[in-house]
Scaffold this motif. Structure first.
Motif, PDB file in Angstrom:
ATOM      1  N   ARG A 112       0.842  -1.192   0.000  1.00 26.77           N
ATOM      2  CA  ARG A 112       0.000   0.000   0.000  1.00 26.77           C
ATOM      3  C   ARG A 112       0.879   1.245   0.000  1.00 26.77           C
ATOM      4  NH1 ARG A 112      -2.429   0.871   6.138  1.00 26.77           N
ATOM      5  NH2 ARG A 112      -0.606   0.064   7.259  1.00 26.77           N
ATOM      6  N   GLY A 113       0.525   2.175  -0.888  1.00 20.63           N
ATOM      7  CA  GLY A 113       1.229   3.440  -0.965  1.00 20.63           C
ATOM      8  C   GLY A 113       0.326   4.575  -0.562  1.00 20.63           C
ATOM      9  N   ALA A 114       0.780   5.802  -0.807  1.00 23.64           N
ATOM     10  CA  ALA A 114       0.020   6.973  -0.387  1.00 23.64           C
ATOM     11  C   ALA A 114       0.182   8.095  -1.396  1.00 23.64           C
ATOM     12  CB  ALA A 114       0.477   7.438   0.993  1.00 23.64           C
ATOM     13  N   LEU A 115      -0.920   8.799  -1.658  1.00 23.99           N
ATOM     14  CA  LEU A 115      -0.945   9.971  -2.530  1.00 23.99           C
ATOM     15  C   LEU A 115      -1.192  11.195  -1.658  1.00 23.99           C
ATOM     16  CD1 LEU A 115      -1.019  10.962  -5.555  1.00 23.99           C
ATOM     17  CD2 LEU A 115      -3.518  10.826  -5.348  1.00 23.99           C
ATOM     18  N   GLY A 126      -4.648  18.883   2.359  1.00 27.55           N
ATOM     19  CA  GLY A 126      -5.720  17.912   2.564  1.00 27.55           C
ATOM     20  C   GLY A 126      -5.237  16.579   3.085  1.00 27.55           C
ATOM     21  N   GLU A 127      -6.118  15.588   2.993  1.00 22.86           N
ATOM     22  CA  GLU A 127      -5.862  14.275   3.567  1.00 22.86           C
ATOM     23  C   GLU A 127      -5.066  13.388   2.620  1.00 22.86           C
ATOM     24  OE1 GLU A 127      -9.533  12.519   4.716  1.00 22.86           O
ATOM     25  OE2 GLU A 127      -9.930  13.980   6.310  1.00 22.86           O
ATOM     26  N   THR A 128      -4.309  12.480   3.223  1.00 19.84           N
ATOM     27  CA  THR A 128      -3.589  11.458   2.464  1.00 19.84           C
ATOM     28  C   THR A 128      -4.582  10.457   1.876  1.00 19.84           C
ATOM     29  OG1 THR A 128      -1.681  11.657   3.927  1.00 19.84           O
ATOM     30  CG2 THR A 128      -1.864   9.634   2.638  1.00 19.84           C
ATOM     31  N   ARG A 129      -4.301  10.011   0.654  1.00 17.42           N
ATOM     32  CA  ARG A 129      -5.168   9.035  -0.028  1.00 17.42           C
ATOM     33  C   ARG A 129      -4.379   7.746  -0.242  1.00 17.42           C
ATOM     34  NH1 ARG A 129      -6.839  13.458  -4.726  1.00 17.42           N
ATOM     35  NH2 ARG A 129      -7.384  15.149  -3.256  1.00 17.42           N
ATOM     36  N   GLU A 130      -4.901   6.642   0.261  1.00 12.13           N
ATOM     37  CA  GLU A 130      -4.195   5.358   0.149  1.00 12.13           C
ATOM     38  C   GLU A 130      -4.259   4.839  -1.286  1.00 12.13           C
ATOM     39  OE1 GLU A 130      -4.511   0.989   2.259  1.00 12.13           O
ATOM     40  OE2 GLU A 130      -4.690   2.785   3.524  1.00 12.13           O
ATOM     41  N   VAL A 131      -3.171   4.224  -1.754  1.00 13.58           N
ATOM     42  CA  VAL A 131      -3.059   3.666  -3.103  1.00 13.58           C
ATOM     43  C   VAL A 131      -2.712   2.185  -2.986  1.00 13.58           C
ATOM     44  CG1 VAL A 131      -1.894   3.825  -5.332  1.00 13.58           C
ATOM     45  CG2 VAL A 131      -2.277   5.902  -3.980  1.00 13.58           C
ATOM     46  N   ASP A 132      -3.441   1.336  -3.712  1.00 13.20           N
ATOM     47  CA  ASP A 132      -3.259  -0.112  -3.642  1.00 13.20           C
ATOM     48  C   ASP A 132      -2.379  -0.581  -4.813  1.00 13.20           C
ATOM     49  OD1 ASP A 132      -3.415  -2.835  -3.321  1.00 13.20           O
ATOM     50  OD2 ASP A 132      -5.590  -2.967  -3.516  1.00 13.20           O
ATOM     51  N   PHE A 133      -1.202  -1.107  -4.491  1.00 10.37           N
ATOM     52  CA  PHE A 133      -0.260  -1.600  -5.503  1.00 10.37           C
ATOM     53  C   PHE A 133      -0.354  -3.117  -5.699  1.00 10.37           C
ATOM     54  CE2 PHE A 133       1.468   2.505  -4.622  1.00 10.37           C
ATOM     55  CZ  PHE A 133       2.335   2.849  -5.647  1.00 10.37           C
ATOM     56  N   THR A 134      -1.281  -3.804  -5.054  1.00 11.28           N
ATOM     57  CA  THR A 134      -1.276  -5.269  -4.996  1.00 11.28           C
ATOM     58  C   THR A 134      -1.326  -5.915  -6.372  1.00 11.28           C
ATOM     59  OG1 THR A 134      -2.392  -5.170  -2.851  1.00 11.28           O
ATOM     60  CG2 THR A 134      -2.390  -7.285  -3.999  1.00 11.28           C
ATOM     61  N   ALA A 135      -2.267  -5.522  -7.206  1.00 12.74           N
ATOM     62  CA  ALA A 135      -2.413  -6.168  -8.518  1.00 12.74           C
ATOM     63  C   ALA A 135      -1.191  -5.922  -9.393  1.00 12.74           C
ATOM     64  CB  ALA A 135      -3.675  -5.665  -9.208  1.00 12.74           C
ATOM     65  N   LEU A 136      -0.673  -4.697  -9.369  1.00  8.36           N
ATOM     66  CA  LEU A 136       0.532  -4.392 -10.139  1.00  8.36           C
ATOM     67  C   LEU A 136       1.704  -5.231  -9.651  1.00  8.36           C
ATOM     68  CD1 LEU A 136       2.285  -2.638 -12.052  1.00  8.36           C
ATOM     69  CD2 LEU A 136       2.482  -0.998 -10.162  1.00  8.36           C
ATOM     70  N   TYR A 137       1.893  -5.302  -8.355  1.00  7.36           N
ATOM     71  CA  TYR A 137       3.040  -6.016  -7.806  1.00  7.36           C
ATOM     72  C   TYR A 137       2.925  -7.535  -7.985  1.00  7.36           C
ATOM     73  CZ  TYR A 137       5.097  -1.846  -5.657  1.00  7.36           C
ATOM     74  OH  TYR A 137       5.722  -0.634  -5.441  1.00  7.36           O
ATOM     75  N   THR A 138       1.715  -8.047  -8.010  1.00  5.87           N
ATOM     76  CA  THR A 138       1.537  -9.481  -8.283  1.00  5.87           C
ATOM     77  C   THR A 138       2.076  -9.823  -9.665  1.00  5.87           C
ATOM     78  OG1 THR A 138      -0.405  -9.617  -6.843  1.00  5.87           O
ATOM     79  CG2 THR A 138      -0.159 -11.324  -8.513  1.00  5.87           C
TER      80      THR A 138
END
Length: 309
Positions: A112-115, A126-138
């Motif tokens: 998981r990353g962050a934007l 503003g607020e941090t937005r979580e980014v999901d790298f799971t499918a790319l990293y798989t």
């Protein structure tokens, strides 16, 4: 050999959480924007923000909810392992650009990353937005084996990820993601998938002290070149730490081919770089990781002269 000069250590106004030291100890990515230096560390849930000039302590900004264990082994197993930080140009939902914190992918918990949107002056907005790298990293794990993404830089219509190939089975590689597909994902559900991958190229950087050099970070230059750091760490895999025999700085051409590589004079594990061109010279700020929570990470500076274009 490249000469480095220590500018400061990365001290904080206060510990991130009770029981932690008031400094960054595992700096792993660096971006300079406006009057600020932004630093991600691989052992925390926070981003550190420092004034670009002077030695005033930095402050911590939370990226993810929760708390990490204080004990070293338990913390290592639970940490998100953010290893790279890159600057994104303005796009629809971030009209003044944003920072993207990139995880290593070396375990299932590290995907998981962050934007972080920015203001026109380069401050956080503003607020941090979580980014999901799971499918790319798989998908990248299928192609490269054990994954350990350590660098990220936007250049020429792509986000270039640098894979660090620790250990005998590791592979260093350049992974180019399509920039437009990346932005569409960030505008949508912030899930990155394999369709963003354009090219994957394996790499060999050589050795220092008999230990293989591997990528640790990247920073773009205006003409499409990329400055990168590399470290020679004698470790068996992407999870374990080991003794470091040295670090180096290199430059890649816009097409990814090598232009320059030289060792640095300090025996540190360089983990982050932010570069810019001034009067024909490449000026760099650098951070290092001592792999010891009691030791503050240093902020170094160096200059490259006469690097081929």
């Amino acid at each position: 050999m490249i000469r480095t000069l220590q500018r400061r250590t990365l001290t904080l106004e206060a510990p991130e959480t009770a029981g932690r030291p008031a400094h960054v100890s595992a700096a792993s990515g660096l971006v300079a924007v406006g009057p600020w230096l932004y630093v991600v560390a691989d052992d925390t849930l926070h981003l550190a923000v420092f004034p670009r000039e002077g030695n005033a302590p930095g402050r911590s900004v939370r990226l993810f909810p929760g708390e990490l264990p204080l004990e070293h082994r338990a913390r290592k197993a639970a940490k998100p392992d953010l290893e790279a930080l890159c600057l994104l140009a303005p796009f629809t939902s971030c009209p003044h650009g944003a920072l993207l914190a990139v995880p290593s992918g070396s375990t299932a918990a590290r995907q998981r990353g962050a934007l972080l949107p920015l203001t026109a002056e380069g401050s956080l907005l503003g607020e941090t937005r979580e980014v999901d790298f799971t499918a790319l990293y798989t998908q990248l794990t299928r192609e490269l084996g054990p994954l350990n993404i350590e660098g990220a830089a936007v250049s020429g219509g792509r986000l270039r990820l640098l894979q660090r190939g620790n250990g005998a089975q590791g592979t260093d590689a350049l992974v180019d993601l399509d920039h437009e597909r990346l932005l569409r994902a960030l505008e949508g559900d912030r899930t990155l998938g394999p369709e963003a991958v354009r090219t994957v190229r394996r790499w060999e950087l050589g050795h220092i002290g008999g230990v293989r050099l591997t990528f640790t970070d990247a920073s773009p230059l205006p003409d499409g070149r990329i400055v990168f750091t590399a470290a020679a760490e004698n470790t068996r895999d992407a999870y374990s730490d080991g003794p470091v025999t040295g670090s180096a700085i290199g430059v890649l051409a816009p097409d990814g081919s090598p232009l320059f590589l030289d060792a640095v004079d300090a025996k540190v594990k360089l983990e982050g770089v932010s570069a810019h061109v001034e009067r024909g010279q490449v000026h760099m700020l650098l951070v290092a990781d001592a792999d010891d929570p009691a030791v503050p990470s240093p902020l170094l500076e160096a200059v490259l002269e006469g690097v081929p274009g």
